[in-house]
Design a protein around this motif. Structure first.
Motif, short mmCIF file in Angstrom:
data_model
loop_
_atom_site.label_atom_id
_atom_site.label_comp_id
_atom_site.label_asym_id
_atom_site.label_seq_id
_atom_site.Cartn_x
_atom_site.Cartn_y
_atom_site.Cartn_z
N GLY A 58 0.80 -1.22 0.00
CA GLY A 58 0.00 0.00 0.00
C GLY A 58 0.82 1.26 0.00
N GLY A 59 2.06 1.16 -0.45
CA GLY A 59 2.87 2.36 -0.62
C GLY A 59 2.51 3.07 -1.90
N ILE A 60 3.30 4.07 -2.26
CA ILE A 60 2.96 4.88 -3.42
C ILE A 60 3.06 4.07 -4.71
CG2 ILE A 60 5.29 5.78 -3.82
CD1 ILE A 60 3.87 8.53 -4.32
N VAL A 61 3.91 3.05 -4.76
CA VAL A 61 4.02 2.22 -5.95
C VAL A 61 2.77 1.36 -6.12
CG1 VAL A 61 5.32 0.37 -7.06
CG2 VAL A 61 6.53 2.21 -5.90
N GLY A 62 2.34 0.69 -5.05
CA GLY A 62 1.15 -0.16 -5.13
C GLY A 62 -0.11 0.63 -5.44
N THR A 63 -0.29 1.79 -4.79
CA THR A 63 -1.49 2.59 -5.06
C THR A 63 -1.46 3.14 -6.49
OG1 THR A 63 -0.39 4.49 -4.03
CG2 THR A 63 -1.88 3.19 -2.66
N GLY B 148 0.38 -3.20 6.92
CA GLY B 148 0.23 -2.23 8.01
C GLY B 148 -0.81 -1.20 7.64
N ARG B 149 -0.40 0.06 7.63
CA ARG B 149 -1.26 1.14 7.18
C ARG B 149 -0.78 1.64 5.83
NH1 ARG B 149 -0.37 5.49 11.40
NH2 ARG B 149 1.71 4.57 11.29
N LEU B 150 -1.67 2.23 5.07
CA LEU B 150 -1.30 2.76 3.76
C LEU B 150 -0.20 3.80 3.90
CD1 LEU B 150 -4.67 3.25 1.83
CD2 LEU B 150 -2.94 1.51 1.46
N GLY B 151 0.84 3.64 3.13
CA GLY B 151 1.91 4.62 3.10
C GLY B 151 2.76 4.68 4.34
N ALA B 152 2.71 3.64 5.19
CA ALA B 152 3.48 3.68 6.43
C ALA B 152 4.87 3.09 6.28
CB ALA B 152 2.73 2.92 7.53
N HIS C 165 -2.05 9.02 -0.38
CA HIS C 165 -3.46 9.05 -0.01
C HIS C 165 -4.34 9.48 -1.18
CE1 HIS C 165 -7.10 9.61 2.24
NE2 HIS C 165 -7.10 10.92 2.09
N ALA C 166 -3.87 10.44 -1.97
CA ALA C 166 -4.64 10.89 -3.13
C ALA C 166 -4.81 9.76 -4.15
CB ALA C 166 -3.97 12.10 -3.77
N LEU C 167 -3.73 9.02 -4.41
CA LEU C 167 -3.83 7.89 -5.35
C LEU C 167 -4.77 6.82 -4.83
CD1 LEU C 167 -0.06 7.53 -6.39
CD2 LEU C 167 -1.95 8.24 -7.87
N GLY D 87 11.60 6.10 -5.62
CA GLY D 87 10.25 5.55 -5.70
C GLY D 87 9.19 6.59 -5.98
N LEU D 88 9.31 7.75 -5.35
CA LEU D 88 8.32 8.81 -5.57
C LEU D 88 8.38 9.31 -7.00
CD1 LEU D 88 6.20 10.71 -4.27
CD2 LEU D 88 8.07 12.31 -3.87
N ALA D 89 9.59 9.54 -7.51
CA ALA D 89 9.74 10.05 -8.87
C ALA D 89 9.28 9.03 -9.91
CB ALA D 89 11.19 10.44 -9.14
N PHE D 90 9.47 7.74 -9.65
CA PHE D 90 9.13 6.72 -10.63
C PHE D 90 7.71 6.19 -10.50
CE2 PHE D 90 13.87 5.31 -10.84
CZ PHE D 90 14.14 6.39 -11.67
N ALA D 91 7.10 6.30 -9.32
CA ALA D 91 5.87 5.58 -9.03
C ALA D 91 4.76 5.85 -10.05
CB ALA D 91 5.38 5.93 -7.63
N GLY D 92 4.54 7.12 -10.41
CA GLY D 92 3.47 7.44 -11.35
C GLY D 92 3.68 6.80 -12.70
N GLY D 93 4.86 7.03 -13.30
CA GLY D 93 5.13 6.47 -14.62
C GLY D 93 5.26 4.96 -14.60
N ALA D 94 5.91 4.42 -13.58
CA ALA D 94 6.07 2.96 -13.50
C ALA D 94 4.72 2.28 -13.32
CB ALA D 94 7.00 2.61 -12.35
N GLY D 95 3.85 2.86 -12.50
CA GLY D 95 2.52 2.29 -12.33
C GLY D 95 1.73 2.31 -13.62
#
Length: 901
Positions: free
Chosen positions: A52-57, A77-81, A195-197, A387-395
């Protein structure tokens, strides 16, 4: 003073202080932990995403946007934790390869508009960034990056130190030679983006369950069937491993172990209290190994140290990643670099030193795609602190991959199939990531090599070559020689030769190439991938005819250069196929395509016990004997005439060579030079190796500026040979020997986004109605990405209906040439032209063919003439409507067509 002392004296840090979180606690959706009755898991779903991190969402969000339903996202755990909560929040497009730049650019655009789409604030601020250069080599690398970004349409500017001072007055510019300004780079709040994703994904029907641990993935006959969790099982068709730090352990916990080669390291950054004037833009000083950005009015500064600290050697031992122990002594070099770059920060108060884990891969590139052994098991992990820079495009790309079978960009460099099981050793990963993390900010000049995790795979002749002065490089874990140290050369100076300009070993390689063209050379190419495909009937032939672009129904002993194409007509693998028996084929592929080729073959093999595929790479030593005198050497050793009349090109025969019997001799090379490939059973490798090197006879010695016996002093015993033999490993200088040869893929290896015509492929495509299913797709005009001319010979009937479907029948067709020439939107049917114009067009094709293949677009009269003739043909040739169905009949006619896509 030590950093610890400095911090205590300044009153900004004291031992025993409890660390505070970087960001506020991540918001969560209605979670099982916050409700009296946990929401029950569904019994089945189409796809289950773990993480539930930024990559999964991001994967869940993009799958939902593409119309997927029955998506379940599980978080232990919790989303983004996890790492998401502690990452630095930098979105920069300054990445080493183009596909990573594209992913970061898309992520930047996505995060900018995410707040408008979801109503959730993401903290997005377009601050821009400055990449600093302290020396000319770094400045040159930034200029190269700028040229690549400009081609991609990403704004950037190469600036001088004085301009750096204007953009960021706090930066000390006394030791700078220049910088790269990226005005589009931004910073965000990672938990808020996460959280937004998640909110957007839930709005599209994605079910999100927190406090749910995935135990293992269940499989049947190589397909994902279900996911076992601590709250029950979920039947599913697809599973996506986005578990971040624990992706490796999760892969090992499956019924069929899945290799996810990554390892965690500690990553440190500093937070300060608010400054009088906020920072903007952010600064990336790779030579100083630091980055600096504004954070809540203060400073966030971290970096990638030279001595990283690996973590989490075994087990998923933390549900949620916590801020780990501070280590000021370890952070001291980065703090010193920060104060040198921004001296004004000496008076700022330090709030916290954050120590969080980041996962790294063996080659500094993320892991993406479907695993080679399990259908439906996808991975997106190993982001190497981006991860943050790649997450949107990789997803986005992974969602396209799962939806269409391929992404809309060339993600070949990120495909998880570039690794094998050899790269999954915990010891290997631990040692390699300790080298990888510093390399993120190191200056990487051309032809650099990893120093750790070496000698995973070696040639059967490795020891012999090493004692003869071979210097080594790595390819897919395989040791391959770059060149051989001649007498009188300083070994240490050659190893330390790192530059963007002419290296010290350039003349050594030049003399090797010269020997290839003037005498004879022995090249160890044992690293190449080798498969044997056999069947009791014609199943093997049918499979290869279905997959390959060329006709494999050839007589026994013939060799066919071909490629395995996908549904788009793009390359999945390029290979040479030898029909050794009626129902037995020997397949040779490049070293780094071993896992990819194996996976592609197994994926399309029918469930037939009479069809057998075996990886025999370890069974054979491969020696490439090339040069104008190779024919004489092999003829003397085998007592058989090796002339083209007796041993034609692209032919294979088992024969005796010296004392060794059962040698597969092939009249082909992988360098473009004349010669032979010898595939030698491993037990007789030494006998044949020394037999070739000590060959004597009446072959005259050619004069040159080098020694009259051995070019590289490979056997420095003073013995005079009647041959001038060069001993080296071909892969390093294949590009040099291929430069002047119109062989297949003279520039680079084919990839899934490359098509046969634009790849300048010679003799690798057979357009026959009984040929591969995949190659028929290449005839559809919409799949041809760039304009080109296809000149083909043979008896041909080609028609295209108004619906766009293509039909063809072609007999006696063995060659397809490609060359540049016609403009987009042009389609020609040569049967409508006069014989004179046909001759002109044919001449244009061949005049421009050689420069196009060699990519040597110079101002030579030949190229200028080809260009002028091409323009003349375009202007004067009548155009034919795309609805015309040309019928070409005859024994020897020509067809020419260009893309209209």
């Amino acid at each position: 003073k030590t950093v610890r002392t400095l911090a205590v004296v300044a009153g900004c840090w004291a031992p025993g202080t409890r660390p505070r979180g970087l960001w506020s606690s991540p918001r969560s959706l209605a979670s099982a932990a916050e409700t009296a009755q946990p929401i029950p898991l569904p019994s089945q779903a189409r796809v289950v995403i773990c993480g539930g991190g930024i990559v999964g969402t991001s994967v869940a969000y993009h799958l939902a946007k593409l119309g997927w339903t029955d998506i379940v996202l599980l978080e232990q755990g919790r989303l983004g934790a996890g790492t998401t909560r502690l990452c630095a929040g930098i979105v920069s497009v300054a990445k080493p390869i183009s596909i990573e730049c594209k992913m970061a650019d898309y992520s930047n655009s996505l995060y900018e508009h995410l707040e408008e789409e979801t109503g959730v604030k993401t903290g997005y601020v377009r601050t821009g960034s400055l990449c600093l250069a302290q020396n000319q080599d770094r400045f040159l690398s930034l200029k190269r990056l700028a040229s690549r970004l400009n081609v991609m349409g990403i704004p950037c500017n190469v600036i001088k130190p004085k301009e750096v001072s204007k953009l960021h007055p706090m930066v000390n510019i006394h030791d700078l030679v220049g910088a790269l300004h990226l005005p589009g780079d931004a910073v965000v709040s990672p938990p808020d983006v996460n959280h937004a994703l998640a909110t957007a994904a839930a709005g599209h029907g994605v079910q999100i369950h927190e406090r749910t641990t995935v135990n293992h993935v269940m499989m049947d006959k190589g397909h994902v069937t279900a996911v076992e969790t601590d709250r029950g099982a979920i039947e599913c068709e697809y599973f996506v491993n986005c578990a971040g730090q624990w992706a490796y352990e999760l892969g090992q916990a499956s019924e069929t172990k899945v290799s996810v080669p990554l390892h965690g390291c500690e990553h440190f950054y500093l937070l300060s209290k608010p400054l009088a004037e906020p920072l903007q833009p952010m600064v990336i000083d790779m030579d100083g190994r630091i980055y600096v950005r504004a954070w809540q009015g203060g400073v966030l500064s971290g970096g990638f140290e030279k001595n990283p600290k690996p973590i989490f050697t075994e087990g998923r031992n933390q549900l949620e990643i916590q801020n780990m122990q501070e280590d000021w002594d370890h952070f001291e070099p980065m703090l010193s670099a920060l104060l040198r770059r921004m001296p004004e920060l000496e008076v700022c108060e330090i709030q916290q030193l954050v120590n969080c884990p980041e996962s790294f891969t063996p080659d500094m590139r993320c892991l993406m795609g479907e695993t080679p052994d399990v259908h439906g098991y996808f991975v997106l992990a190993g982001m190497n602190a981006s991860g943050l820079a790649f997450a949107g495009g990789a997803g986005k790309f992974l969602a396209e991959w799962m939806t269409y079978g391929y992404p809309m960009a060339n993600v070949w460099p990120l495909d998880i199939k570039r690794f094998g099981n050899l790269q999954s050793s915990r010891t290997f990963l631990r040692h390699r990531v300790m080298e990888v993390m510093p390399l993120l900010y190191n200056l990487k000049v051309p032809r650099w090599d990893f120093q750790t995790g070496r000698q995973l795979r070696t040639s059967p002749l490795y020891d012999r070559l090493d004692t003869q002065g071979a210097r080594w490089m790595e390819k897919h874990g395989f040791e391959r020689a770059k060149y051989f140290i001649p007498a009188g050369k300083d070994l240490l100076s050659l190893d330390a030769s790192k530059t963007f300009y002419k290296p010290d070993w350039f003349d050594i390689v030049g003399s090797e190439v010269k020997c290839c063209k003037e005498a004879v050379c022995v090249i160890d190419m044992s690293s190449f991938t080798k498969f044997e495909l056999t069947s009791t009937d014609d199943q093997a032939l049918a499979l290869l005819q279905y997959l390959c672009a060329n006709d494999l129904d050839v007589p026994v002993g013939h060799i066919v250069h071909t490629g395995m194409l996908n549904e788009r007509g793009g390359y999945e693998n390029d290979c040479s196929v030898v029909r050794v028996k009626k129902n037995s084929f020997f397949i040779i592929s490049p070293t780094d395509q071993q896992v990819h080729c194996w996976s592609w073959l197994k994926k399309h093999m029918p469930d037939d016990p009479q069809l057998h595929l075996e990886d025999v790479s370890w069974k054979y030593t491969a020696l490439n004997l090339i040069g104008p005198r190779a024919m004489d050497v092999l003829g003397e050793l085998s007592y058989v005439s090796m002339t083209p009349e007796h041993f034609p090109s692209l032919f294979c025969k088992e024969m005796s060579v010296g004392y060794a019997n059962g040698i597969r001799v092939m009249s082909m090379t992988h360098t473009g030079e004349p010669g032979f490939m010898l595939y030698i059973p491993i037990e007789v490798r030494y006998t044949l190796y020394y037999t070739i090197l000590y060959t004597t006879g009446n072959i005259p010695i050619q004069e040159s500026q080098t020694q009259p016996h051995l070019i590289f002093n490979a056997l420095a015993d003073g013995k005079r040979f009647s041959l001038k033999i060069s001993l080296y490993m071909a892969p390093f200088i294949l590009s040099f020997t291929r430069i002047s040869r119109p062989g297949p893929f003279a520039e680079k290896q084919p990839q899934s986004m490359m098509f046969p015509p634009p790849c300048f492929t010679v003799g690798m495509v057979f357009f026959g109605c009984n040929s591969a299913f995949f190659v028929l797709q290449t005839q559809r005009v919409e799949f041809l990405p760039k304009s080109y001319i296809l000149v083909s010979s043979g008896h041909m009937t080609f028609s295209q209906s108004s619906s766009g479907s293509s039909k063809c029948s072609l007999a006696n067709f063995r060659r397809a040439w490609t060359c540049t020439g016609l403009s987009r939107g042009t389609r020609l049917a040569l049967q409508d032209l006069s014989p004179w114009w046909r001759s002109v067009l044919l001449m244009v094709g061949f005049v421009t063919l050689v420069p196009a293949l060699c990519r040597s677009f110079t101002r030579s009269p030949r190229v200028v003439l080809g260009f002028l003739l091409t323009v003349l043909v375009i202007i004067l040739t009548p155009r034919v409507s795309s609805c015309v169905e040309p019928q070409i009949e005859g024994d020897y006619q020509w067809s020419c067509m260009s893309s209209i896509s």
